[in-house]
Design an enzyme around this catalytic site. Structure first.
Site, PDB file in Angstrom:
ATOM      1  N   LYS A  50       0.798  -1.097  -0.065  1.00 53.73           N
ATOM      2  CA  LYS A  50      -0.021  -0.126  -0.020  1.00 53.73           C
ATOM      3  C   LYS A  50       0.817   1.242   0.054  1.00 53.73           C
ATOM      4  CE  LYS A  50      -2.222   1.406   3.701  1.00 53.73           C
ATOM      5  NZ  LYS A  50      -2.282   3.133   3.835  1.00 53.73           N
ATOM      6  N   ASP A  81      -3.292   4.472  -1.708  1.00 52.07           N
ATOM      7  CA  ASP A  81      -4.367   4.702  -0.772  1.00 52.07           C
ATOM      8  C   ASP A  81      -4.339   6.126  -0.396  1.00 52.07           C
ATOM      9  OD1 ASP A  81      -5.661   4.938   1.674  1.00 52.07           O
ATOM     10  OD2 ASP A  81      -4.118   4.463   3.041  1.00 52.07           O
ATOM     11  N   LEU A  82      -5.052   6.898  -1.453  1.00 52.37           N
ATOM     12  CA  LEU A  82      -4.913   8.289  -1.397  1.00 52.37           C
ATOM     13  C   LEU A  82      -6.377   8.955  -0.871  1.00 52.37           C
ATOM     14  CD1 LEU A  82      -3.662   9.137  -5.161  1.00 52.37           C
ATOM     15  CD2 LEU A  82      -2.504   8.835  -2.702  1.00 52.37           C
ATOM     16  N   LYS A  83      -7.149   8.048  -0.258  1.00 53.94           N
ATOM     17  CA  LYS A  83      -8.514   8.375   0.477  1.00 53.94           C
ATOM     18  C   LYS A  83      -9.036   9.651  -0.373  1.00 53.94           C
ATOM     19  CE  LYS A  83      -7.113   6.306   4.444  1.00 53.94           C
ATOM     20  NZ  LYS A  83      -5.701   5.854   4.748  1.00 53.94           N
ATOM     21  N   LEU A  84      -9.204   9.602  -1.734  1.00 52.82           N
ATOM     22  CA  LEU A  84      -9.765  10.635  -2.288  1.00 52.82           C
ATOM     23  C   LEU A  84     -11.171  11.117  -1.608  1.00 52.82           C
ATOM     24  CD1 LEU A  84      -9.387   9.658  -6.011  1.00 52.82           C
ATOM     25  CD2 LEU A  84      -7.904  10.886  -4.688  1.00 52.82           C
ATOM     26  N   ASP A 138     -13.882  14.301  -2.344  1.00 45.85           N
ATOM     27  CA  ASP A 138     -14.005  15.786  -3.042  1.00 45.85           C
ATOM     28  C   ASP A 138     -15.468  15.850  -3.744  1.00 45.85           C
ATOM     29  OD1 ASP A 138     -13.679  18.470  -4.054  1.00 45.85           O
ATOM     30  OD2 ASP A 138     -11.172  17.779  -3.856  1.00 45.85           O
ATOM     31  N   PRO A 194     -18.070  15.320  -6.838  1.00 49.85           N
ATOM     32  CA  PRO A 194     -18.041  14.374  -7.849  1.00 49.85           C
ATOM     33  C   PRO A 194     -17.142  14.492  -9.088  1.00 49.85           C
ATOM     34  CG  PRO A 194     -20.241  14.608  -6.949  1.00 49.85           C
ATOM     35  CD  PRO A 194     -19.405  15.676  -6.317  1.00 49.85           C
ATOM     36  N   THR A 217     -14.484  16.483  -9.445  1.00 47.88           N
ATOM     37  CA  THR A 217     -13.315  16.593  -8.957  1.00 47.88           C
ATOM     38  C   THR A 217     -12.748  14.803  -8.886  1.00 47.88           C
ATOM     39  OG1 THR A 217     -13.109  18.501  -8.053  1.00 47.88           O
ATOM     40  CG2 THR A 217     -11.149  17.548  -7.720  1.00 47.88           C
ATOM     41  N   THR A 236     -10.213   3.689  11.194  1.00 46.30           N
ATOM     42  CA  THR A 236     -10.035   2.699  12.468  1.00 46.30           C
ATOM     43  C   THR A 236      -9.412   3.613  13.439  1.00 46.30           C
ATOM     44  OG1 THR A 236      -8.129   1.950  11.137  1.00 46.30           O
ATOM     45  CG2 THR A 236      -9.686   0.650  11.215  1.00 46.30           C
ATOM     46  N   ARG A 277      -3.095  -5.646  14.548  1.00 43.17           N
ATOM     47  CA  ARG A 277      -2.028  -5.706  15.484  1.00 43.17           C
ATOM     48  C   ARG A 277      -2.193  -7.268  16.152  1.00 43.17           C
ATOM     49  NH1 ARG A 277      -1.114  -1.906  13.515  1.00 43.17           N
ATOM     50  NH2 ARG A 277      -0.482   0.301  14.092  1.00 43.17           N
ATOM     51  N   GLN A 279      -4.030   3.291  16.622  1.00 43.69           N
ATOM     52  CA  GLN A 279      -5.297   2.468  16.185  1.00 43.69           C
ATOM     53  C   GLN A 279      -6.066   2.354  17.423  1.00 43.69           C
ATOM     54  OE1 GLN A 279      -6.082   2.350  13.256  1.00 43.69           O
ATOM     55  NE2 GLN A 279      -4.074   2.080  12.133  1.00 43.69           N
ATOM     56  N   GLY A 334       0.927  -2.113   9.012  1.00 43.83           N
ATOM     57  CA  GLY A 334       2.175  -0.822   8.618  1.00 43.83           C
ATOM     58  C   GLY A 334       3.230  -1.086   9.652  1.00 43.83           C
ATOM     59  N   ARG A 335       3.304  -0.440  10.696  1.00 41.95           N
ATOM     60  CA  ARG A 335       3.925  -0.154  11.680  1.00 41.95           C
ATOM     61  C   ARG A 335       4.525  -1.657  12.369  1.00 41.95           C
ATOM     62  NH1 ARG A 335       1.241   4.748  14.157  1.00 41.95           N
ATOM     63  NH2 ARG A 335      -0.603   3.591  13.343  1.00 41.95           N
TER      64      ARG A 335
HETATM   65  O1  C5P Z   1       0.816   1.460  10.892  1.00 42.93           O
HETATM   66  P1  C5P Z   1      -0.438   0.784  10.868  1.00 42.93           P
HETATM   67  O2  C5P Z   1      -0.593  -0.679  10.482  1.00 42.93           O
HETATM   68  O3  C5P Z   1      -1.406   1.609  11.831  1.00 42.93           O
HETATM   69  O4  C5P Z   1      -0.918   1.343   9.287  1.00 42.93           O
HETATM   70  C1  C5P Z   1      -2.383   1.481   8.879  1.00 42.93           C
HETATM   71  C2  C5P Z   1      -2.171   1.936   7.484  1.00 42.93           C
HETATM   72  O5  C5P Z   1      -3.769   1.906   6.924  1.00 42.93           O
HETATM   73  C3  C5P Z   1      -1.844   3.400   7.612  1.00 42.93           C
HETATM   74  O6  C5P Z   1      -1.094   3.708   6.357  1.00 42.93           O
HETATM   75  C4  C5P Z   1      -3.153   4.223   7.351  1.00 42.93           C
HETATM   76  O7  C5P Z   1      -3.309   5.301   6.669  1.00 42.93           O
HETATM   77  C5  C5P Z   1      -4.152   3.148   6.861  1.00 42.93           C
HETATM   78  N1  C5P Z   1      -5.665   3.142   7.156  1.00 42.93           N
HETATM   79  C6  C5P Z   1      -6.179   2.908   8.346  1.00 42.93           C
HETATM   80  N2  C5P Z   1      -7.484   3.159   8.473  1.00 42.93           N
HETATM   81  C7  C5P Z   1      -8.237   3.457   7.625  1.00 42.93           C
HETATM   82  C8  C5P Z   1      -7.870   3.311   6.251  1.00 42.93           C
HETATM   83  C9  C5P Z   1      -6.452   3.173   6.289  1.00 42.93           C
HETATM   84  O8  C5P Z   1      -5.441   2.938   9.333  1.00 42.93           O
HETATM   85  N3  C5P Z   1      -9.476   3.143   7.686  1.00 42.93           N
END
Ligand code: C5P
Length: 251
Positions: free
Chosen positions: A36, A63-66, A68, A70, A72, A122, A183, A192, A212-213
């Site tokens: 992602k 994952d740009l989460k647009l 705006d 319609p 745009t 989340t 997690r 989170q 991610g982390r």
């Molecule tokens: O590091 P972590 O596991 O918390 O990363 C979660 C990733 O998912 C981040 O890039 C965050 O922007 C993305 N995300 C999120 N919740 C959402 C949509 C995307 O945490 N509802």
């Protein structure tokens, strides 16, 4: 249906430096096939990070989460179609018309891309949602937004694993559910608020989990990924066992 547990994992490349991101992709090349790219990477590196990932033959969730109006949204997707990514997302809170326009742009310019909607982030919980003026709790709100996304023609939604089960119940099996906020029991929750383990997310019906982390900051990202994939495998096994059991009693 995605059978291979590895294919259910999307690793979030949230780095400041492209070299760190690509080193991780190279390190995990035996285990991870889907990444992602979020705003952090995209704003700095744009097409470079996408072409680097493409040259490594991995799938891309942009994952740009647009969010705006319609028109745009339609024009942005038209431009983004150049990248031909596997998954692209937008906020369902942009509204029904914006989702319809987004889908129209997808069908016209990049039909192979799956379009998914963000329901409730989340990182938000019921208390935060109330402060923002919403009268429903996170589960109900995610349910409402998922049904709206489905009606507008989106391919799926992003939600917490806590909502995945209900979303799957309400929609058809091919409506994709992607769950971030994952997690393992041993991991730190970071920011989170509605975190779930890989095992419970898959059992609840998540088609993909986004992590991610726990991976990017792990002392050994490979070991962390192997443990996560093992939980996914267990989750799939338990889910299919339950499905077979229910089918047996139906017939
Ligand atoms: O590091 P972590 O596991 O918390 O990363 C979660 C990733 O998912 C981040 O890039 C965050 O922007 C993305 N995300 C999120 N919740 C959402 C949509 C995307 O945490 N509802």
């Amino acid at each position: 249906m995605i059978i291979n547990p590895n294919e259910r994992l999307i690793v979030s490349l949230d780095f400041d430096d492209i070299n760190d991101a690509l080193s991780l992709v190279d390190l995990l090349k035996e285990h991870v096939f889907f990444y992602k790219i979020g705003l952090q990477m995209y704003l700095k590196y744009g097409s470079k990070i996408i072409s680097e990932l493409k040259s490594r033959n991995v799938k891309i969730f942009l994952d740009l989460k647009l969010n705006d109006i319609p028109n745009t949204i339609y024009s942005s997707i038209k431009v983004l179609s150049y990248y031909s990514v596997d998954i692209l997302n937008m906020h369902t809170l942009s509204g029904f018309k914006a989702m319809q326009e987004a889908k129209r742009a997808i069908l016209e310019f990049t039909p192979q891309t799956k379009l998914v909607g963000v329901t409730v982030l989340t990182s938000l919980d019921d208390y935060e949602l109330k402060r923002l003026g919403f009268s429903f709790n996170t589960i109900k709100e995610a349910e409402i937004l998922s049904l709206l996304a489905k009606e507008a023609g989106l391919d799926g939604v992003i939600s917490s694993a806590g909502e995945a089960f209900r979303i799957k119940e309400l929609s058809e099996d091919n409506f994709i559910t992607i769950c971030p906020g994952i997690r393992r029991a041993e991991d730190s929750k970071d920011d989170q608020k509605r975190a779930f383990t890989p095992l419970s997310a898959i059992k609840s019906g998540a088609d993909y989990i986004v992590v991610g982390r726990p991976i990017t900051k792990a002392a050994s990202p490979q070991e962390e990924v192997i443990k996560i994939i093992e939980e996914i495998r267990k989750g799939l096994e338990e889910k299919w066992k339950k499905k077979r059991y229910l089918l047996y009693f139906k017939t």
